[in-house]
Enzyme design. Structure first.
Site, PDB file in Angstrom:
ATOM      1  N   GLU A 281       1.246   7.074   6.933  1.00 53.16           N
ATOM      2  CA  GLU A 281       2.428   6.560   6.214  1.00 53.16           C
ATOM      3  C   GLU A 281       2.342   6.957   4.751  1.00 53.16           C
ATOM      4  O   GLU A 281       3.332   7.353   4.127  1.00 53.16           O
ATOM      5  CB  GLU A 281       2.494   5.025   6.315  1.00 53.16           C
ATOM      6  CG  GLU A 281       2.776   4.496   7.702  1.00 53.16           C
ATOM      7  CD  GLU A 281       2.929   2.980   7.714  1.00 53.16           C
ATOM      8  OE1 GLU A 281       3.491   2.416   6.766  1.00 53.16           O
ATOM      9  OE2 GLU A 281       2.472   2.339   8.689  1.00 53.16           O
TER      10      GLU A 281
ATOM     11  N   SER B 247       0.831  -1.216   0.000  1.00 57.77           N
ATOM     12  CA  SER B 247       0.000   0.000   0.000  1.00 57.77           C
ATOM     13  C   SER B 247       0.866   1.267   0.000  1.00 57.77           C
ATOM     14  O   SER B 247       0.480   2.282  -0.584  1.00 57.77           O
ATOM     15  CB  SER B 247      -0.988  -0.003   1.167  1.00 57.77           C
ATOM     16  OG  SER B 247      -0.331   0.221   2.385  1.00 57.77           O
TER      17      SER B 247
ATOM     18  N   ARG C 163      13.008  -7.968   5.335  1.00 56.89           N
ATOM     19  CA  ARG C 163      14.340  -8.534   5.532  1.00 56.89           C
ATOM     20  C   ARG C 163      15.212  -7.479   6.190  1.00 56.89           C
ATOM     21  O   ARG C 163      15.069  -6.286   5.907  1.00 56.89           O
ATOM     22  CB  ARG C 163      14.998  -8.900   4.199  1.00 56.89           C
ATOM     23  CG  ARG C 163      14.325  -9.973   3.419  1.00 56.89           C
ATOM     24  CD  ARG C 163      15.061 -10.208   2.106  1.00 56.89           C
ATOM     25  NE  ARG C 163      16.423 -10.679   2.296  1.00 56.89           N
ATOM     26  CZ  ARG C 163      16.759 -11.948   2.499  1.00 56.89           C
ATOM     27  NH1 ARG C 163      15.824 -12.877   2.511  1.00 56.89           N
ATOM     28  NH2 ARG C 163      18.015 -12.302   2.675  1.00 56.89           N
ATOM     29  N   ILE C 164      16.122  -7.949   7.022  1.00 59.30           N
ATOM     30  CA  ILE C 164      17.110  -7.018   7.574  1.00 59.30           C
ATOM     31  C   ILE C 164      18.206  -6.904   6.527  1.00 59.30           C
ATOM     32  O   ILE C 164      18.721  -7.930   6.056  1.00 59.30           O
ATOM     33  CB  ILE C 164      17.658  -7.553   8.909  1.00 59.30           C
ATOM     34  CG1 ILE C 164      16.524  -7.543   9.937  1.00 59.30           C
ATOM     35  CG2 ILE C 164      18.842  -6.707   9.375  1.00 59.30           C
ATOM     36  CD1 ILE C 164      16.875  -8.208  11.243  1.00 59.30           C
TER      37      ILE C 164
ATOM     38  N   ASP D 245      16.117  -0.150  12.616  1.00 62.61           N
ATOM     39  CA  ASP D 245      15.242   1.022  12.760  1.00 62.61           C
ATOM     40  C   ASP D 245      15.898   2.167  13.531  1.00 62.61           C
ATOM     41  O   ASP D 245      15.242   2.864  14.298  1.00 62.61           O
ATOM     42  CB  ASP D 245      13.919   0.621  13.462  1.00 62.61           C
ATOM     43  CG  ASP D 245      13.151  -0.446  12.689  1.00 62.61           C
ATOM     44  OD1 ASP D 245      13.154  -0.391  11.454  1.00 62.61           O
ATOM     45  OD2 ASP D 245      12.540  -1.321  13.326  1.00 62.61           O
TER      46      ASP D 245
ATOM     47  N   HIS E 253       8.453   3.140   9.011  1.00 67.78           N
ATOM     48  CA  HIS E 253       8.218   2.286  10.181  1.00 67.78           C
ATOM     49  C   HIS E 253       6.978   2.796  10.916  1.00 67.78           C
ATOM     50  O   HIS E 253       6.835   4.004  11.129  1.00 67.78           O
ATOM     51  CB  HIS E 253       9.453   2.348  11.092  1.00 67.78           C
ATOM     52  CG  HIS E 253       9.309   1.484  12.301  1.00 67.78           C
ATOM     53  ND1 HIS E 253       9.530   0.121  12.267  1.00 67.78           N
ATOM     54  CD2 HIS E 253       8.945   1.780  13.563  1.00 67.78           C
ATOM     55  CE1 HIS E 253       9.296  -0.375  13.471  1.00 67.78           C
ATOM     56  NE2 HIS E 253       8.944   0.608  14.279  1.00 67.78           N
TER      57      HIS E 253
ATOM     58  N   ASN F 103      13.531   4.009   4.899  1.00 66.47           N
ATOM     59  CA  ASN F 103      12.589   3.000   5.393  1.00 66.47           C
ATOM     60  C   ASN F 103      11.415   3.713   6.046  1.00 66.47           C
ATOM     61  O   ASN F 103      11.570   4.815   6.575  1.00 66.47           O
ATOM     62  CB  ASN F 103      13.276   2.096   6.429  1.00 66.47           C
ATOM     63  CG  ASN F 103      12.343   1.012   6.936  1.00 66.47           C
ATOM     64  OD1 ASN F 103      11.615   0.384   6.166  1.00 66.47           O
ATOM     65  ND2 ASN F 103      12.334   0.786   8.246  1.00 66.47           N
TER      66      ASN F 103
ATOM     67  N   GLU G  62      23.159   0.879   9.872  1.00 67.54           N
ATOM     68  CA  GLU G  62      23.424  -0.547  10.088  1.00 67.54           C
ATOM     69  C   GLU G  62      22.708  -1.138  11.300  1.00 67.54           C
ATOM     70  O   GLU G  62      22.825  -2.316  11.585  1.00 67.54           O
ATOM     71  CB  GLU G  62      24.946  -0.786  10.101  1.00 67.54           C
ATOM     72  CG  GLU G  62      25.507  -0.482   8.706  1.00 67.54           C
ATOM     73  CD  GLU G  62      27.011  -0.662   8.537  1.00 67.54           C
ATOM     74  OE1 GLU G  62      27.627  -1.325   9.395  1.00 67.54           O
ATOM     75  OE2 GLU G  62      27.563  -0.145   7.542  1.00 67.54           O
ATOM     76  N   GLY G  63      21.936  -0.338  12.007  1.00 72.36           N
ATOM     77  CA  GLY G  63      21.145  -0.859  13.123  1.00 72.36           C
ATOM     78  C   GLY G  63      19.727  -1.189  12.688  1.00 72.36           C
ATOM     79  O   GLY G  63      19.369  -1.009  11.525  1.00 72.36           O
TER      80      GLY G  63
HETATM   81  C1  GRF Z   1       3.846  -0.664   6.811  1.00 74.08           C
HETATM   82  O1  GRF Z   1       3.124  -0.558   8.021  1.00 74.08           O
HETATM   83  C2  GRF Z   1       5.257  -0.193   6.986  1.00 74.08           C
HETATM   84  O2  GRF Z   1       5.375   0.847   7.909  1.00 74.08           O
HETATM   85  C3  GRF Z   1       5.934  -1.427   7.525  1.00 74.08           C
HETATM   86  O3  GRF Z   1       5.352  -2.498   6.812  1.00 74.08           O
HETATM   87  C4  GRF Z   1       4.037  -2.128   6.400  1.00 74.08           C
HETATM   88  C5  GRF Z   1       3.994  -2.294   4.910  1.00 74.08           C
HETATM   89  O4  GRF Z   1       2.704  -2.098   4.393  1.00 74.08           O
HETATM   90  N1  GRF Z   1       7.373  -1.322   7.372  1.00 74.08           N
HETATM   91  P1  GRF Z   1       2.471  -2.022   2.850  1.00 74.08           P
HETATM   92  O5  GRF Z   1       3.046  -3.297   2.235  1.00 74.08           O
HETATM   93  O6  GRF Z   1       3.149  -0.795   2.313  1.00 74.08           O
HETATM   94  O7  GRF Z   1       0.973  -1.958   2.674  1.00 74.08           O
END
Ligand code: GRF
Length: 216
Positions: free
Chosen positions: A177, A15, A94-95, A148, A112, A110, A145-146
């Site tokens: 987001e 999404s 994946r990390i 989040d 989060h 990224n 490298e950590g």
């Molecule tokens: C989101 O909540 C994002 O913050 C997290 O994984 C989820 C991914 O959702 N890292 P989508 O695949 O973008 O709908």
């Protein structure tokens, strides 16, 4: 303005990818999607990319168990092959290793679903509810490298309501987001993100928030 060449790395529903595609198509993001890469064959995100005529690749991680940096070297090669300038992780489960991070220094973002540094890792909406915090939200940050831990670019805050479940809270956060990821990418594309140690300063940045928020 020159368009930044983006790659979005996904594992699932996509999404956030969709929100980025929509913002590009509406002309509000000076970026072009060079490629979408998934580590999962059936990811719905790949279908979303294909529907919009965007190159979509499944790069299987099978056979790379215990050799994560070899997988990341493969990813880096594919990204370079597409002349990617900015890599956006969007639900990529994946990390990633220093091999990929060093291939794109300060060029991997990224998203989060919490207000970092609170609640890093997985199942964070549930963790926020269980902890009893009154606000949560989402964060876009540079990847270091950590886990989040990278410098924070943008955050959006949402209240937590007494009647919230993990689902209702996740939905409220997800909606934000979809707003902040494109905004972070646009700031990057405009060359306005200046990383100073842990802080990301936005040149000509204006904060769009009110002075404070209170809940209840
Ligand atoms: C989101 O909540 C994002 O913050 C997290 O994984 C989820 C991914 O959702 N890292 P989508 O695949 O973008 O709908």
């Amino acid at each position: 303005m020159k368009k930044t060449r983006l790659a979005v790395l996904v594992s699932g529903r996509g999404s956030n990818l969709q929100a980025i595609i929509d913002t590009i198509e509406s002309g509000d993001l000076s970026a072009e999607l060079a490629v979408v890469i998934s580590d999962q064959a059936g990811a719905y995100a790949l279908e979303r990319a294909e529907k919009h005529g965007i190159a979509a690749m499944h790069v299987s991680a099978k056979g790379y168990k215990g050799r994560r940096d070899e997988y990341d070297a493969l990813l880096a090669e594919k990204l370079r092959g597409e002349n990617v300038e900015l890599v956006c992780l969007a639900g990529f489960m994946r990390i990633i290793t220093p091999t990929l991070i060093r291939a794109f220094p300060n060029r991997i973002l990224n998203i989060h679903p919490s207000l970092l540094p609170a609640f890093p890792g997985l199942h964070v909406q549930k963790a926020a509810l269980e902890h009893g915090v009154k606000f949560s939200g989402c964060t876009v940050h540079f990847v270091d490298e950590g886990m989040d831990t990278g410098p924070i670019i943008i955050q959006a805050v949402v209240p937590i309501l007494d009647r919230d479940t993990e689902d209702t809270l996740s939905t409220r956060i997800l909606k934000q987001e979809h707003v902040i990821y494109s905004r972070a990418i646009q700031l990057f594309a405009e060359g306005r993100l200046v990383v100073q140690g842990r802080r990301v300063v936005v040149s000509d940045g204006k904060t769009s928030t009110t002075e404070f928020l209170m809940n209840p």
